[in-house]
Write a protein that holds these residues in place. Structure first.
Motif, PDB file in Angstrom:
ATOM      1  N   SER A 367      33.522  14.732  20.549  1.00  9.37           N
ATOM      2  CA  SER A 367      32.978  13.433  20.926  1.00  9.37           C
ATOM      3  C   SER A 367      31.485  13.312  20.636  1.00  9.37           C
ATOM      4  O   SER A 367      30.713  14.237  20.879  1.00  9.37           O
ATOM      5  N   LYS A 368      31.089  12.181  20.130  1.00 17.56           N
ATOM      6  CA  LYS A 368      29.673  11.909  19.916  1.00 17.56           C
ATOM      7  C   LYS A 368      28.941  11.750  21.239  1.00 17.56           C
ATOM      8  O   LYS A 368      27.709  11.731  21.278  1.00 17.56           O
ATOM      9  N   ASN A 369      29.702  11.642  22.340  1.00 18.22           N
ATOM     10  CA  ASN A 369      29.100  11.550  23.666  1.00 18.22           C
ATOM     11  C   ASN A 369      28.829  12.924  24.269  1.00 18.22           C
ATOM     12  O   ASN A 369      28.208  13.022  25.331  1.00 18.22           O
ATOM     13  N   LEU A 370      29.292  14.001  23.606  1.00 16.27           N
ATOM     14  CA  LEU A 370      29.127  15.343  24.155  1.00 16.27           C
ATOM     15  C   LEU A 370      27.640  15.671  24.264  1.00 16.27           C
ATOM     16  O   LEU A 370      26.921  15.673  23.272  1.00 16.27           O
ATOM     17  N   PHE A 371      27.185  15.937  25.501  1.00 16.07           N
ATOM     18  CA  PHE A 371      25.766  16.247  25.649  1.00 16.07           C
ATOM     19  C   PHE A 371      25.518  17.673  26.122  1.00 16.07           C
ATOM     20  O   PHE A 371      24.390  18.169  26.029  1.00 16.07           O
ATOM     21  N   LYS A 372      26.547  18.370  26.619  1.00 16.74           N
ATOM     22  CA  LYS A 372      26.353  19.775  27.011  1.00 16.74           C
ATOM     23  C   LYS A 372      27.519  20.609  26.499  1.00 16.74           C
ATOM     24  O   LYS A 372      28.683  20.286  26.756  1.00 16.74           O
ATOM     25  N   LEU A 373      27.169  21.709  25.796  1.00 14.03           N
ATOM     26  CA  LEU A 373      28.177  22.596  25.223  1.00 14.03           C
ATOM     27  C   LEU A 373      27.810  24.031  25.565  1.00 14.03           C
ATOM     28  O   LEU A 373      26.816  24.575  25.066  1.00 14.03           O
ATOM     29  N   TYR A 374      28.601  24.640  26.463  1.00 16.42           N
ATOM     30  CA  TYR A 374      28.392  26.025  26.897  1.00 16.42           C
ATOM     31  C   TYR A 374      29.492  26.902  26.313  1.00 16.42           C
ATOM     32  O   TYR A 374      30.673  26.709  26.614  1.00 16.42           O
ATOM     33  N   MET A 375      29.105  27.903  25.489  1.00 20.31           N
ATOM     34  CA  MET A 375      30.089  28.820  24.917  1.00 20.31           C
ATOM     35  C   MET A 375      29.626  30.268  25.029  1.00 20.31           C
ATOM     36  O   MET A 375      30.214  31.168  24.421  1.00 20.31           O
ATOM     37  N   GLY A 376      28.576  30.532  25.775  1.00 19.13           N
ATOM     38  CA  GLY A 376      28.006  31.875  25.868  1.00 19.13           C
ATOM     39  C   GLY A 376      28.873  32.839  26.647  1.00 19.13           C
ATOM     40  O   GLY A 376      29.828  32.475  27.320  1.00 19.13           O
ATOM     41  N   GLY A 377      28.522  34.144  26.542  1.00 17.34           N
ATOM     42  CA  GLY A 377      29.189  35.167  27.343  1.00 17.34           C
ATOM     43  C   GLY A 377      30.638  35.386  26.998  1.00 17.34           C
ATOM     44  O   GLY A 377      31.452  35.644  27.879  1.00 17.34           O
TER      45      GLY A 377
END
Length: 1014
Positions: A367-377
């Motif tokens: 989504s172009k609305n995605l404002f936070k993406l957490y993929m760490g750890g």
């Protein structure tokens, strides 16, 4: 004469009309008086919202006032959002016809007046978003016509009364964001009209009422951020009308039914974060086509991400971070592709799991609305796809702690809304693209722990909103760009340590007036330390160790009044130590070792306690008492020095001719190498004198590898000397392990190693000693077993025990996660935990410690057939031959935590057969924990209750103790994979402490009010 009946009837009607009008006039007058009294409590500084309240006009014409008929009675008052300040007048209770009272979104303070219970016709009471304090009026439950009761976002205390069940017409009940404690009254399940319950962000404890499933009209239930515990009642999952279900941030456990989506088909919000739920992600949630929010982060969920994510077009948030979710193979993250159908998605978090695979190119189609993406750890590998530049709305991108390789794609520079970029601790290589300078809204950038090379781009000077920059542990070279030192917005951290940066420290560093920490250590910086450094007036930590800095220490350092840590060690600094450093009242740690400093060591400020100061490796420095008339006696000193050298040389020749074994010599060399450049070695004679020739009166205790004595070094510093038993074959291994483990670690909750001694005693026998800071309050074992108490004879109270547990969890968290090479302690137990003067707990005895090299997962690289640890605290897997691990330390911590609060050690004689400490506590958990608590602790709690504090403290303390023991049990499970991480432990224990401290503050407030007579 008889009056005709028709005249009598007319007279009666006329009388009623006249009397009724007069009654209405009196009624409206009384309403007006009550409203004028209400206005009198409003601050004159409030906005002119009540300007229409003219005493000479009818109140029915006033702003916010509603009358049932013109000129009759006031039935409604709506002053919401009027910016009013003041208190609520008790006269409010005189408006008996009032049906609606709405005062939300103002600044009212004080208590809700008791008289509000007189408004028996009231249907709506909304005083949310104010500063109302105190307890709920006891007669509030008499308002039996109430349909809406909203007291959200105030500072109310006390319990939710059981009599709340009298409000049988109640539909909306909101007490969220207050300070309420106690349990949720079971009788609340009788309010069959309820559609909304908001109790989130309070201090409520106990269990969710088991009959809550009777509320079949309930649409919204919010119990987040409390201290609730136990299993979610199965009946809750049968309320098919539920739209919002939020129980995050409690201590709830059990499995979430896989078919929950079938039972709750109307769900739009599902929030179970920060609990201890086990099992798998409910598959049926992915069939709820209208659901908007799915949050299950920070639990113990396992298994894979179930299919069906492509069925959620309305999804806005999907958060499954910090669980044990797994995937394998290069396409292990293929479920991300399914989320491209969720065109409204604005928050995606899958971090802190065990996901393996390559980030798919389809990530750019989210989504172009995605404002936070957490993929760490996770265990993500491969390159960062260039398509990620298509996420134009992204404000946060976190890929830390993975195995990502390749370079930073220049396309990231297209994310112009990005505010946080975290790529730390991966295997990213190559240079940093200049395009990152386009991220002008960035306030945090963390590229640490990679293999980035080249110069730091000058375009980083475009980050005009940057608060924190960490580029440490890379291979950057060249000079520090002046553009970085000109980022006046930096207010947190500037960390450029462990690179190959060269050249001088730019004078522009003085522009960083707001930054709290600067770390430039382990580079190749040269030249003088610019005096402009003193302009960094907000600095609390300045580390520039292990460079090639020269010249004097600038006196302007004294301008940094808040400085807590200053480390300039291992440079080429010269001149004297500025006496101005004495004026740094906040300075607690000063390391100037291994420079070319000379002259007299100051005696004030931080120098009063030399245990906080490192000056070794500066041969020209001297203490004040040793420097009197130093110039006049220079020649004499030189003669003495030369004579001493000659005598020492002769003695060495004689000793070298003796036949004692080379093995000792080689081992001495090995130990010296271990500590080279870190500590000044002391001799056997120094230690002998410090301990009074090992006087039995200075004997502190005996451990597995030797004895401990209290002593005083020549500067009068109290120390603890650990003398290793060289007759044990493992003593050398313990000595080296402890030196290696402590060589590069430094933390307030680790016992500090001052120096070491590897020498020969007067009988030419091998001598091994370690010199630590002395901690006057003994070991935790002494306190648990009653050998140590407070001056009044009391044992440790609840908060003190919790502080000890948090301190040790902090130490383990540092060893496991924040060291350059993770360290496992392997022998965590109460006797290895020492307490300082201020009762700070510190972890010591690293004789069995092991360093976890970079292998897969949590497994250490060493192998051993020897069982590591102490009986009772050793995790079961060590007995099966598994290697030391972080999970092993967590198990030992769990046993220690249970012992700390029960008073029983794991080898207690009452434990026999299959019964052990863990099972004993489990048998009373969670409803009868008082049966297993330390009697000394119960006695302390009982004395508090007898002083009148029980109504405030019993339920909260009970809930907190249940939480603490629950943490211990979660640590001490037999399966290493089933244990929570020490970081989760720390979060839960700190949450429990916050609750207890809030309780103490509340009780103090009540005692103060009682003293004032209010």
């Amino acid at each position: 004469m008889a009056v005709p009946s028709h005249l009598m009837l007319k007279a009666t009607i006329l009388f009623v009309l006249i009397f009724g009008v007069e009654s209405d006039i009196r009624s409206i007058v009384s309403d007006k008086e009550a409203l004028i009294s209400f206005k009198s409590r409003i601050s004159l500084e409030s906005p002119n919202s009540l300007s229409s309240w003219d005493p000479n006009t009818s109140p029915c014409n006033w702003t916010g006032v509603v009358c049932n008929k013109p000129g009759q009675r006031v039935v409604g008052l709506d002053l919401s959002g009027s910016g009013l300040t003041g208190s609520i007048s008790p006269q409010i209770g005189n408006r008996s016809f009032l049906r609606s009272l709405q005062l939300q979104n103002n600044y009212f303070s004080g208590e809700l007046p008791y008289e509000i219970g007189n408004l028996f016709r009231l249907r709506v009471l909304n005083v949310s978003s104010n500063s109302i304090e105190g307890m709920l009026p006891s007669n509030l439950t008499q308002l039996t016509e109430l349909q809406i009761l909203d007291l959200t976002e105030n500072t109310l205390t006390g319990r939710i009364p059981e009599e709340i069940s009298h409000l049988t017409k109640l539909e909306v009940l909101k007490f969220g964001r207050n300070r309420l404690y106690g349990t949720i009254p079971p009788a609340i399940s009788n309010l069959s009209s309820l559609t909304t319950i908001i109790f989130g962000t309070n201090n409520l404890g106990g269990m969710i009422p088991s009959d809550i499933g009777r509320l079949q009209n309930l649409k919204e239930l919010d119990l987040t951020l409390n201290n609730l515990s136990g299993i979610v009642p199965p009946s809750l999952y049968n309320i098919s009308s539920l739209v919002n279900l939020e129980v995050a941030s409690n201590q709830l456990w059990g499995e979430i039914p896989g078919d929950i989506g079938l039972k709750l088909p109307n769900l739009l919000v599902f929030n179970f974060c920060f609990n201890m739920f086990t099992g798998k992600i409910p598959w049926s949630l992915h069939n709820l086509t209208n659901i908007k929010i799915i949050r299950m982060a920070s639990n113990l969920l396992e298994g894979t991400v179930p299919p069906g994510l492509g069925n959620l077009p309305a999804l806005r948030m999907y958060n499954i971070g910090f669980n044990k979710i797994v995937s394998s193979g290069a396409d292990g993250l293929s479920f991300i592709t399914s989320l491209t159908n969720s065109t409204l998605l604005n928050f995606l978090a899958i971090d802190g799991n065990r996901l393996e695979g390559v980030i798919p190119e389809s990530v750019g189609n989210l989504s172009k609305n995605l404002f936070k993406l957490y993929m760490g750890g996770n265990r993500i590998y491969g390159d960062i796809p260039t398509s990620i530049g298509g996420l134009s709305g992204l404000t946060l991108l976190n890929l830390t702690d993975n195995l990502i390789s390749g370079g930073i794609p220049p396309e990231i520079g297209r994310l112009e809304e990005l505010q946080e970029l975290s790529l730390a601790r991966n295997r990213i290589s190559g240079g940093v693209p200049n395009s990152l300078g386009n991220l002008r809204k960035l306030n945090l950038i963390d590229l640490s722990g990679n293999s980035l090379v080249g110069k730091i781009p000058s375009t980083f000077g475009n980050f005009k909103s940057l608060l924190s920059m960490d580029l440490s542990r890379n291979r950057f070279n060249g000079s520090i760009p002046t553009e970085i030192m000109s980022l006046s917005s930096l207010a947190r951290v500037l960390n450029l340590s462990r690179n190959y940066l060269s050249g001088p420290l730019p004078q522009e560093v003085g522009i960083l007036k707001k930054v709290v920490a600067i770390d430039l250590s382990d580079n190749r910086l040269s030249g003088n330390i610019t005096s402009s450094i003193g302009s960094c007036t907000s600095l609390e930590e300045l580390v520039m160790a292990r460079n090639m800095l020269s010249g004097p220490i600038p006196t302007t350092i004294a301008d940094m009044k808040g400085l807590d840590t200053l480390d300039l060690s291992s440079n080429q600094l010269s001149g004297s130590i500025p006496t101005e450093i004495e004026d740094l009242g906040a300075l607690h740690s000063l390391n100037l070792s291994f420079n070319n400093l000379e002259g007299v060591v100051p005696t004030g400020g931080v120098f009063k306690n030399l245990s906080q100061v490192h000056l070794e490796g500066n041969p020209e420095l001297c203490l004040h008492f040793a420097c009197i008339n130093a110039r006049g006696r220079g020649k004499v000193v030189k003669v003495l020095v030369i004579t001493s050298i000659l005598v020492a040389f002769v003695l060495c020749v004689i000793l070298a001719s003796l036949f004692f074994v080379k093995r000792s010599k080689s081992r001495v060399t090995k130990a010296s190498d271990t500590l080279e450049g870190k500590h000044q070695m002391v001799s056997y004679n120094d230690i002998r004198l410090a301990t009074g020739n090992f006087n039995p009166e200075n004997f502190v205790g005996k451990g597995s590898f030797g004895s401990v004595y209290k002593g005083y070094l020549c500067q009068g510093i109290a120390v603890a000397v650990k003398v290793l038993d060289t007759q044990r074959t493992s003593s050398w291994k313990s000595f080296l392990a402890e030196c290696e483990a402590l060589r590069n670690v430094r933390h307030r909750n680790l016992v500090r190693l001052i120096t070491s001694c590897s020498s020969l005693d007067f009988k030419n026998k091998e001598f091994l000693g370690l010199v630590y800071e002395f901690l006057s309050n003994g070991s935790l074992d002494d306190w648990i077993k009653g050998r140590k108490t407070h001056a009044n004879g009391n044992a440790l109270n609840v908060v003190e025990r919790l502080n000890v547990a948090i301190d040790i969890a902090c130490a383990l968290d540092y060893l496991h996660h924040d060291c350059e090479v993770p360290v496992v302690h392997c022998d965590l137990k109460p006797s290895n935990i020492l307490l300082s003067d201020d009762m700070t707990a510190k972890l010591g005895d690293f004789g069995l410690a092991r360093m976890l090299m970079e292998t897969t997962g949590d497994q250490p690289s060493i192998s051993s057939n020897v069982l590591k640890g102490s009986i009772g605290y050793i995790p079961p897997e060590y007995g099966w031959g598994e290697k030391p691990s972080k999970a092993g330390d967590v198990y030992s911590f769990g046993i220690m935590l249970l012992e700390l609060f029960t008073g029983k050690d794991p080898t207690h004689e009452s434990f026999s057969g299959s019964l052990n400490l863990t099972r004993w506590v489990q048998s009373a958990f969670p409803s009868n924990v008082e049966q297993v608590l330390d009697p000394e602790l119960l006695q302390l709690m009982s004395s508090l209750h007898s002083n009148g504090e029980e109504p405030l403290s019993a339920d909260i303390q009970q809930g907190c103790l249940t939480t603490i023991l629950g943490v211990g049990l979660s640590c001490a499970v037999e399966s290493r994979d089933g244990r929570i991480s020490i970081r989760d432990v720390l979060h839960k224990l700190k949450s429990a402490r916050d609750t207890l401290l809030k309780l103490q503050a509340t009780m103090a407030e009540h005692r103060a009010l009682a003293t004032d007579g209010r």
